[in-house]
Write an enzyme that holds these catalytic residues in place. Structure first.
Site, PDB file in Angstrom:
ATOM      1  N   ASP A  23       0.820  -1.212   0.000  1.00 62.12           N
ATOM      2  CA  ASP A  23       0.000   0.000   0.000  1.00 62.12           C
ATOM      3  C   ASP A  23       0.859   1.271   0.000  1.00 62.12           C
ATOM      4  O   ASP A  23       1.734   1.436   0.860  1.00 62.12           O
ATOM      5  CB  ASP A  23      -0.911  -0.004   1.227  1.00 62.12           C
ATOM      6  CG  ASP A  23      -2.112   0.901   1.047  1.00 62.12           C
ATOM      7  OD1 ASP A  23      -2.180   1.576   0.020  1.00 62.12           O
ATOM      8  OD2 ASP A  23      -2.973   0.914   1.934  1.00 62.12           O
ATOM      9  N   SER A  48     -10.706   4.126  -1.686  1.00 65.09           N
ATOM     10  CA  SER A  48     -10.556   2.691  -1.369  1.00 65.09           C
ATOM     11  C   SER A  48     -11.769   2.123  -0.654  1.00 65.09           C
ATOM     12  O   SER A  48     -11.628   1.298   0.234  1.00 65.09           O
ATOM     13  CB  SER A  48      -9.304   2.455  -0.512  1.00 65.09           C
ATOM     14  OG  SER A  48      -8.160   2.942  -1.137  1.00 65.09           O
ATOM     15  N   THR A  76      -7.609   0.060   2.472  1.00 61.90           N
ATOM     16  CA  THR A  76      -7.262  -0.949   1.474  1.00 61.90           C
ATOM     17  C   THR A  76      -7.887  -2.300   1.765  1.00 61.90           C
ATOM     18  O   THR A  76      -8.510  -2.895   0.872  1.00 61.90           O
ATOM     19  CB  THR A  76      -5.731  -1.059   1.334  1.00 61.90           C
ATOM     20  OG1 THR A  76      -5.220   0.202   0.889  1.00 61.90           O
ATOM     21  CG2 THR A  76      -5.356  -2.122   0.315  1.00 61.90           C
TER      22      THR A  76
END
Length: 241
Positions: free
Chosen positions: A72, A120, A156
């Site tokens: 990430d 996200s 995420t």
């Protein structure tokens, strides 16, 4: 000094990013989502067919698991910095390559549909849910899991396991991750932080705005909760799945 001009600047592209999408854009995005989901299903089915064919035809052992690793916020600049730093502190030759350099075969460029910073949250600009890889995998009978070094409710992992209009709605993400949304439970295993979003606000350290005890709900839905290394070490490791 002369002035610098960005020759890659595209006014139409920038205007498109900063403006609200029109009907044609929304239609195109919906079509793109359908194409993506179709591609995911086809790819997963193809992987299964190839694996079975290889095993039957040649008697070779095949891999039955797919592990997707997400670094990430990690891009080419971060990789270059890490490589140069490691090379410098270890006095390595100028042509040193990292393990990642050896296996990297490509990269992808991703962006938000209507913002310069992505959310996200697995929804489109209209707030409609977008299908996830884990949902596709679950649909064809695969066992799924999320393992993170952040909160399990962070943006995420949420994009794989929930559908919310904002990444900040982590208390809603937590409830969806245990299966409280229309498609039901789509994550079989979760390792990560973020315990406070599963505790009722009457508990010390809770981050929830309500009295909902998501941990208790998760246990009733079949989850086993572990919070210590000792509990982890006692896990059975001879499962056939």
């Amino acid at each position: 000094m002369g002035s610098y001009q960005n020759t890659n600047y595209d006014p139409e592209e920038t205007a498109g990013l900063l403006s609200s999408p029109g009907p044609e854009q929304r239609k195109a995005r919906r079509n793109l989502i359908l194409v993506f989901l179709g591609a995911v299903f086809i790819s997963l089915i193809a992987i299964g067919v190839i694996a079975v064919w290889t095993e039957v035809s040649y008697g070779l052992p095949t891999k039955r698991n797919v592990i997707l690793m997400i670094s990430d916020g990690f891009g080419p600049a971060s990789e270059t910095f890490a490589r140069d730093y490691y090379q410098y502190v270890n006095d390595l030759p100028y042509n040193y390559v990292t393990p990642l350099d050896k296996i990297l075969v490509g990269s992808s460029r991703t962006r938000s549909s209507n913002s310069l910073v992505t959310d996200s949250a697995a929804v489109n600009p209209e707030g409609s849910p977008c299908g996830t890889i884990l949902e596709a995998a679950k649909e064809i009978g695969m066992v799924t899991g999320l393992v993170v070094t952040s909160r399990i409710t962070h943006a995420t992992p949420a994009s794989f396991s929930a559908h919310v209009v904002s990444r900040n709605l982590e208390y809603n993400i937590a409830t969806q991750q245990i299966g409280d949304y229309p498609l039901g439970r789509n994550v079989d295993l979760m390792f990560g932080g973020g315990r406070c979003y599963f505790l009722p606000n009457s508990s010390e350290g809770s981050c929830r705005p309500d009295t909902r005890d998501v941990l208790s709900e998760a246990k009733k839905l079949g989850f086993h909760y572990l919070s210590t290394r000792e509990e982890f070490d006692k896990l059975e490791t001879n499962s056939q799945r």
